[in-house]
Design a protein around this motif. Structure first.
Motif, PDB file in Angstrom:
ATOM      1  N   ILE A   7      73.761  18.418  78.631  1.00 60.61           N
ATOM      2  CA  ILE A   7      72.698  18.216  77.637  1.00 60.61           C
ATOM      3  C   ILE A   7      73.296  18.416  76.248  1.00 60.61           C
ATOM      4  N   TYR A  62      65.661  15.314  77.019  1.00 59.20           N
ATOM      5  CA  TYR A  62      67.008  15.880  77.097  1.00 59.20           C
ATOM      6  C   TYR A  62      68.005  14.726  77.032  1.00 59.20           C
ATOM      7  N   ILE A 108      68.147  18.485  72.680  1.00 58.49           N
ATOM      8  CA  ILE A 108      66.796  18.681  73.233  1.00 58.49           C
ATOM      9  C   ILE A 108      65.786  18.512  72.110  1.00 58.49           C
ATOM     10  N   ASN A 164      70.023  26.523  76.563  1.00 62.95           N
ATOM     11  CA  ASN A 164      71.084  25.543  76.806  1.00 62.95           C
ATOM     12  C   ASN A 164      72.036  25.352  75.629  1.00 62.95           C
ATOM     13  N   HIS A 214      71.724  13.397  77.445  1.00 65.14           N
ATOM     14  CA  HIS A 214      72.920  13.800  78.185  1.00 65.14           C
ATOM     15  C   HIS A 214      74.110  12.921  77.812  1.00 65.14           C
ATOM     16  N   GLU A 264      64.224  26.226  75.709  1.00 62.38           N
ATOM     17  CA  GLU A 264      65.359  25.551  76.328  1.00 62.38           C
ATOM     18  C   GLU A 264      66.480  25.254  75.337  1.00 62.38           C
ATOM     19  N   PRO A 313      72.315  23.128  73.060  1.00 65.80           N
ATOM     20  CA  PRO A 313      72.925  21.802  72.993  1.00 65.80           C
ATOM     21  C   PRO A 313      73.736  21.626  71.705  1.00 65.80           C
ATOM     22  N   LYS A 319      68.118  23.755  83.433  1.00 68.22           N
ATOM     23  CA  LYS A 319      68.291  22.363  83.853  1.00 68.22           C
ATOM     24  C   LYS A 319      69.505  22.161  84.750  1.00 68.22           C
ATOM     25  N   GLU A 340      60.512  23.405  74.478  1.00 67.27           N
ATOM     26  CA  GLU A 340      61.598  23.014  73.568  1.00 67.27           C
ATOM     27  C   GLU A 340      62.256  24.243  72.954  1.00 67.27           C
TER      28      GLU A 340
END
Length: 423
Positions: free
Chosen positions: A178, A170, A181, A234, A172, A230, A236, A136, A227
């Motif tokens: 992020i 997502y 998610i 990422n 933010h 990511e 999160p 992303k 999902e």
């Protein structure tokens, strides 16, 4: 919000012959077209708080800025170039011109070299690039720049801009990072729960949310796979410490001393080769009871009826007697192998086709030699059947055990999916 503005523009000079040959637009067609100053206000309105996306955006943006400079207006926008993004996210293409690239990727183009046709093709290409950008980077960079996100919007305003569709969302913070998610069959309803629940995670989300972006996926399988991947990519901060696994139990097979294939439900163990996996022991048992019925298997050899003699179904004449060695090993094992083949895609080359994000689109999950390769979207049937085109269209994904579990579980629950087998 989606808006559209299409217009020829009178350049107040003669069109050069090579441009006429390229676009089919001649000076006579532009006599009654508006001059640039007449459409300038509309361009400003439609691009306000937006990122300009174009194929070779440096050229298009330079033309816009030059024309606005003549009007004494300092036109400034963030830009993204699909040529540069394509070279990064779709490497090793023979050409990155819009025509050749879209043709190689099977993206249909109408009115080539006219603004509307090229713009629609660029939109389709950009959607593909966004899907391939697993980390992303594109979205997060755009959010930091766009001034609308510098003001803290209320959670209610955020909800108003979200769809009631299936996809991945997502969350933010004010820096564009992020922080969470998730996936849902109804993104707006799920975010409404995040914004109104009183549990610890929801309160953290409510305090830190600056904006929400989303990817509509068209179906739950794509949402689940995106999902899972990511969250891993990422990491999160508000997602739970990354789940080591989304399944707890698995179905295994072994051959007993008499040569019969036995089935057994056990806790999932990455060191063993499972036929398929399950989220709970109970769901595994339900599956196996149904399999015994569908494939006429022996309860005892499936671990569902501990006994030193025959199984319960034998007394009801619903078992052929493998439990007491009455049925031939080869005959019984053939039915077990059919069950195994149906619920495992080992050594299989196939595409799982499902609903897409739009009416004329289909999603594709690609499996090669029993390995999950990636996913993508297609508009034309030949894009699915041509494996080289299909591999260019898909977003590469990691073939981990979570992804295998998601795909196998989805196939079990959705019997009417279109499956295309390749050689």
């Amino acid at each position: 919000m989606v808006d559209q503005f299409i217009s020829l523009v009178n350049p107040e000079r003669e069109i050069q012959p090579f441009v006429v040959n390229l676009t089919g637009i001649n000076s006579n067609m532009l006599k009654n077209a508006p001059k640039f100053y007449e459409v300038a206000k509309r361009i400003i309105e439609i691009t306000e708080d937006c990122v300009i996306v174009a194929h070779n955006s440096e050229f298009d943006y330079r033309i816009l800025r030059t024309e606005f400079k003549r009007l004494g207006f300092p036109y400034k926008r963030k830009t993204l170039c699909t040529v540069l993004l394509s070279k990064t996210l779709i490497p090793d293409q023979p050409s990155y011109s819009l025509g050749k690239l879209t043709r190689a990727l099977g993206i249909p183009v109408s009115d080539r070299h006219r603004a509307n046709g090229d713009a629609i093709a660029t939109v389709k290409l950009f959607k593909m690039l966004l899907a391939k950008d697993v980390k992303k980077v594109i979205v997060q960079d755009a959010i930091v720049v766009e001034p609308t996100f510098k003001m803290e919007p209320s959670l209610k305003q955020i909800l108003n801009n979200l769809p009631n569709s299936t996809g991945v969302y997502y969350i933010h913070n004010v820096n564009g990072e992020i922080i969470y998610i998730g996936k849902s069959k109804n993104i707006k309803n799920r975010l409404s729960q995040h914004f109104t629940n009183a549990n610890s995670k929801s309160k953290k989300i409510q305090l830190q949310t600056a904006t929400v972006t989303y990817d509509a996926t068209g179906n739950e399988l794509i949402a689940l796979l995106k999902e899972s991947q990511e969250i891993k990519s990422n990491k999160p901060i508000l997602n739970r410490a990354l789940r080591r696994t989304i399944f707890t139990h698995a179905l295994y097979s072994f051959i007993d001393d008499d040569g019969y294939i036995n089935l057994k439900i056990d806790k999932a163990d990455g060191r063993k080769n499972a036929i398929t996996t399950f989220s709970t022991r109970n769901s595994a048992k339900q599956f196996l009871f149904k399999a015994v019925e569908d494939f006429n298997l022996c309860q005892k050899l499936c671990g569902l009826y501990p006994s030193k003699t025959s199984c319960f179904n034998y007394s009801l004449k619903q078992c052929e007697g493998a439990c007491i060695k009455e049925e031939a090993v080869e005959v019984y094992n053939e039915r077990v192998n059919k069950l195994i083949e149906k619920n495992s895609y080992n050594n299989t080359n196939m595409a799982i086709v499902d609903r897409g994000r739009e009416i004329d689109e289909r999603s594709v999950v690609l499996i090669k030699n029993g390995v999950f390769v990636g996913l993508g979207y297609v508009n034309l049937n030949y894009q699915i059947t041509n494996t080289s085109v299909l591999e260019s269209l898909i977003t590469p994904m990691e073939n981990n055990r979570d992804a295998q579990h998601i795909i196998q579980s989805y196939l079990r629950r959705n019997k009417n999916l279109k499956i295309i087998l390749f050689n």
